[in-house]
Design a protein around this motif. Sequence first.
Motif, PDB file in Angstrom:
ATOM      1  N   GLU A  65       2.241   2.615  -8.765  1.00 25.44           N
ATOM      2  CA  GLU A  65       0.714   2.251  -8.915  1.00 25.44           C
ATOM      3  C   GLU A  65       0.566   0.591  -8.908  1.00 25.44           C
ATOM      4  O   GLU A  65      -0.286   0.015  -8.480  1.00 25.44           O
ATOM      5  N   ALA A  66       1.493   0.078  -9.903  1.00 28.82           N
ATOM      6  CA  ALA A  66       1.228  -1.395 -10.342  1.00 28.82           C
ATOM      7  C   ALA A  66       1.401  -2.185  -8.811  1.00 28.82           C
ATOM      8  O   ALA A  66       0.937  -3.180  -8.805  1.00 28.82           O
ATOM      9  N   LEU A  67       2.414  -1.662  -8.065  1.00 30.31           N
ATOM     10  CA  LEU A  67       2.664  -2.463  -6.931  1.00 30.31           C
ATOM     11  C   LEU A  67       1.575  -2.563  -5.775  1.00 30.31           C
ATOM     12  O   LEU A  67       1.561  -3.360  -5.136  1.00 30.31           O
ATOM     13  N   LYS A  78       0.819  -1.186   0.149  1.00 29.64           N
ATOM     14  CA  LYS A  78      -0.092   0.004  -0.205  1.00 29.64           C
ATOM     15  C   LYS A  78       0.947   1.360  -0.054  1.00 29.64           C
ATOM     16  O   LYS A  78       2.186   1.380   0.123  1.00 29.64           O
ATOM     17  N   TYR A  79       0.252   2.331   0.003  1.00 34.73           N
ATOM     18  CA  TYR A  79       0.983   3.660  -0.003  1.00 34.73           C
ATOM     19  C   TYR A  79       1.905   3.668   1.286  1.00 34.73           C
ATOM     20  O   TYR A  79       1.448   3.357   2.386  1.00 34.73           O
ATOM     21  N   GLY A  80       3.146   3.964   0.945  1.00 30.83           N
ATOM     22  CA  GLY A  80       3.983   4.045   2.127  1.00 30.83           C
ATOM     23  C   GLY A  80       4.760   2.878   2.576  1.00 30.83           C
ATOM     24  O   GLY A  80       5.913   2.686   3.023  1.00 30.83           O
ATOM     25  N   SER A  81       4.494   1.408   1.926  1.00 36.98           N
ATOM     26  CA  SER A  81       4.968   0.174   1.992  1.00 36.98           C
ATOM     27  C   SER A  81       6.490   0.250   1.202  1.00 36.98           C
ATOM     28  O   SER A  81       6.607   0.936   0.381  1.00 36.98           O
ATOM     29  N   THR A  82       7.367  -0.428   1.828  1.00 35.79           N
ATOM     30  CA  THR A  82       8.884  -0.633   1.402  1.00 35.79           C
ATOM     31  C   THR A  82       8.843  -1.913   0.810  1.00 35.79           C
ATOM     32  O   THR A  82       8.604  -2.730   1.448  1.00 35.79           O
ATOM     33  N   VAL A  83       9.057  -2.162  -0.330  1.00 39.12           N
ATOM     34  CA  VAL A  83       9.127  -3.494  -1.105  1.00 39.12           C
ATOM     35  C   VAL A  83      10.418  -3.714  -1.639  1.00 39.12           C
ATOM     36  O   VAL A  83      11.038  -3.063  -2.153  1.00 39.12           O
ATOM     37  N   GLN A  84      10.671  -5.008  -1.685  1.00 39.46           N
ATOM     38  CA  GLN A  84      11.788  -5.300  -2.923  1.00 39.46           C
ATOM     39  C   GLN A  84      11.298  -6.107  -4.145  1.00 39.46           C
ATOM     40  O   GLN A  84      10.287  -6.922  -4.064  1.00 39.46           O
ATOM     41  N   VAL A  85      11.609  -5.506  -5.226  1.00 34.97           N
ATOM     42  CA  VAL A  85      10.709  -5.887  -6.485  1.00 34.97           C
ATOM     43  C   VAL A  85      11.905  -5.985  -7.558  1.00 34.97           C
ATOM     44  O   VAL A  85      12.914  -5.460  -7.510  1.00 34.97           O
ATOM     45  N   HIS A  86      11.439  -7.173  -8.479  1.00 33.57           N
ATOM     46  CA  HIS A  86      12.258  -7.395  -9.694  1.00 33.57           C
ATOM     47  C   HIS A  86      11.462  -6.763 -10.844  1.00 33.57           C
ATOM     48  O   HIS A  86       9.879  -6.967 -10.530  1.00 33.57           O
ATOM     49  N   TYR A  87      11.671  -5.967 -11.750  1.00 36.64           N
ATOM     50  CA  TYR A  87      10.985  -5.380 -12.531  1.00 36.64           C
ATOM     51  C   TYR A  87      11.778  -5.273 -14.031  1.00 36.64           C
ATOM     52  O   TYR A  87      12.933  -5.240 -14.203  1.00 36.64           O
ATOM     53  N   THR A  88      11.110  -5.589 -15.064  1.00 34.37           N
ATOM     54  CA  THR A  88      11.371  -5.090 -16.542  1.00 34.37           C
ATOM     55  C   THR A  88      10.630  -4.125 -17.028  1.00 34.37           C
ATOM     56  O   THR A  88       9.674  -4.639 -17.232  1.00 34.37           O
ATOM     57  N   ALA A  89      11.333  -3.235 -17.806  1.00 31.54           N
ATOM     58  CA  ALA A  89      10.619  -2.079 -18.391  1.00 31.54           C
ATOM     59  C   ALA A  89      10.914  -2.316 -19.982  1.00 31.54           C
ATOM     60  O   ALA A  89      11.845  -2.405 -20.195  1.00 31.54           O
ATOM     61  N   ASP A  92      20.375  -8.039  -8.041  1.00 34.39           N
ATOM     62  CA  ASP A  92      19.688  -7.798  -6.794  1.00 34.39           C
ATOM     63  C   ASP A  92      18.296  -7.105  -6.949  1.00 34.39           C
ATOM     64  O   ASP A  92      18.219  -6.206  -7.929  1.00 34.39           O
ATOM     65  N   PRO A  93      17.314  -7.342  -6.202  1.00 31.81           N
ATOM     66  CA  PRO A  93      15.982  -6.571  -6.504  1.00 31.81           C
ATOM     67  C   PRO A  93      16.112  -5.256  -6.071  1.00 31.81           C
ATOM     68  O   PRO A  93      16.990  -4.810  -5.117  1.00 31.81           O
ATOM     69  N   MET A  94      15.267  -4.283  -6.730  1.00 37.36           N
ATOM     70  CA  MET A  94      15.366  -2.972  -6.251  1.00 37.36           C
ATOM     71  C   MET A  94      14.457  -2.895  -5.071  1.00 37.36           C
ATOM     72  O   MET A  94      13.245  -3.374  -4.895  1.00 37.36           O
ATOM     73  N   ARG A  95      14.914  -1.930  -4.263  1.00 37.53           N
ATOM     74  CA  ARG A  95      14.121  -1.582  -3.024  1.00 37.53           C
ATOM     75  C   ARG A  95      13.235  -0.158  -3.127  1.00 37.53           C
ATOM     76  O   ARG A  95      13.932   0.812  -3.751  1.00 37.53           O
ATOM     77  N   VAL A  96      12.018  -0.289  -3.121  1.00 36.48           N
ATOM     78  CA  VAL A  96      11.089   0.842  -3.601  1.00 36.48           C
ATOM     79  C   VAL A  96       9.986   0.976  -2.441  1.00 36.48           C
ATOM     80  O   VAL A  96       9.467   0.205  -1.744  1.00 36.48           O
ATOM     81  N   THR A  97      10.253   2.309  -1.907  1.00 39.42           N
ATOM     82  CA  THR A  97       8.995   2.853  -0.963  1.00 39.42           C
ATOM     83  C   THR A  97       7.828   3.536  -1.955  1.00 39.42           C
ATOM     84  O   THR A  97       8.116   4.716  -2.477  1.00 39.42           O
ATOM     85  N   VAL A  98       6.858   2.801  -1.916  1.00 37.84           N
ATOM     86  CA  VAL A  98       5.617   3.374  -2.802  1.00 37.84           C
ATOM     87  C   VAL A  98       5.248   4.748  -2.244  1.00 37.84           C
ATOM     88  O   VAL A  98       4.849   4.876  -1.030  1.00 37.84           O
ATOM     89  N   GLY A  99       5.104   5.679  -3.268  1.00 41.53           N
ATOM     90  CA  GLY A  99       4.613   7.074  -2.651  1.00 41.53           C
ATOM     91  C   GLY A  99       5.790   7.967  -2.638  1.00 41.53           C
ATOM     92  O   GLY A  99       5.583   9.063  -2.562  1.00 41.53           O
ATOM     93  N   ALA A 100       7.293   7.486  -2.617  1.00 48.66           N
ATOM     94  CA  ALA A 100       8.383   8.289  -2.222  1.00 48.66           C
ATOM     95  C   ALA A 100       8.722   9.122  -3.600  1.00 48.66           C
ATOM     96  O   ALA A 100       9.316  10.124  -3.416  1.00 48.66           O
ATOM     97  N   ALA A 135       9.555  -9.167  -1.747  1.00 50.96           N
ATOM     98  CA  ALA A 135       9.233  -9.077  -0.404  1.00 50.96           C
ATOM     99  C   ALA A 135       8.723  -7.925  -0.028  1.00 50.96           C
ATOM    100  O   ALA A 135       8.838  -6.793  -0.838  1.00 50.96           O
ATOM    101  N   ILE A 136       7.771  -7.827   1.059  1.00 52.29           N
ATOM    102  CA  ILE A 136       7.347  -6.553   1.618  1.00 52.29           C
ATOM    103  C   ILE A 136       8.180  -6.338   2.810  1.00 52.29           C
ATOM    104  O   ILE A 136       7.827  -7.184   3.933  1.00 52.29           O
ATOM    105  N   GLU A 137       8.740  -5.433   3.290  1.00 51.80           N
ATOM    106  CA  GLU A 137       9.594  -5.027   4.093  1.00 51.80           C
ATOM    107  C   GLU A 137       8.438  -4.432   5.370  1.00 51.80           C
ATOM    108  O   GLU A 137       8.558  -4.509   6.526  1.00 51.80           O
ATOM    109  N   ASN A 138       7.599  -3.502   4.905  1.00 54.13           N
ATOM    110  CA  ASN A 138       6.652  -3.172   5.993  1.00 54.13           C
ATOM    111  C   ASN A 138       5.577  -2.699   5.271  1.00 54.13           C
ATOM    112  O   ASN A 138       5.348  -2.336   4.003  1.00 54.13           O
ATOM    113  N   THR A 139       4.357  -2.586   5.808  1.00 45.58           N
ATOM    114  CA  THR A 139       3.209  -2.158   5.205  1.00 45.58           C
ATOM    115  C   THR A 139       2.353  -1.206   5.745  1.00 45.58           C
ATOM    116  O   THR A 139       2.772  -0.738   7.164  1.00 45.58           O
TER     117      THR A 139
END
Length: 142
Positions: A48-50, A5-16, A31-39, A138-142
């Motif tokens: 938004e996809a996450l 959700k908004y504010g979650s920090t996740v580890q993600v693999h993606y291909t654009a 390595d997966p990329m670490r993303v904080t949704v909304g940052a 992985a989802i580090e926090n929600t």
Amino acid sequence: MPTVKYGSTVQVHYTALRNNGEVVESTAGGDPMRVTVGAGKVMRGLEEALEGMSAGESKRVTVPPDKAYGRRDPSAVSRFSRDSAAPIGGSATEMQHEVVNQGTTDEFSIVTTDRVVNLDRNPHLAGEEIVLQVDVVAIENT
């Protein structure tokens, strides 16, 4: 099961990818990329996809230009006569350059022909839809 959700920090693999299947960038094989949704550190379409995804889930989405690299701005293209841009020199060519401008790094492209030099300050993929393959590791926090 927790979901992103908004504010979650996740580890993600993606291909654009471009619509023609050309890979633009990818974390596959690394390595997966670490993303904080909304940052706002990655394209809005990826954030938004996450949202709503769970660890181990995969998704493929098409992201419009406004949520990817933006729309092309015709006013960001400058045209010069080849004579006035003589220091660039060389034969007709297309190059990617980086320039430092007031402490920030701006990407631009220069396209030269026999008569003109075009300086384009639009992002390289501006105006294009981007297809994203997203895998939540992985989802580090929600």
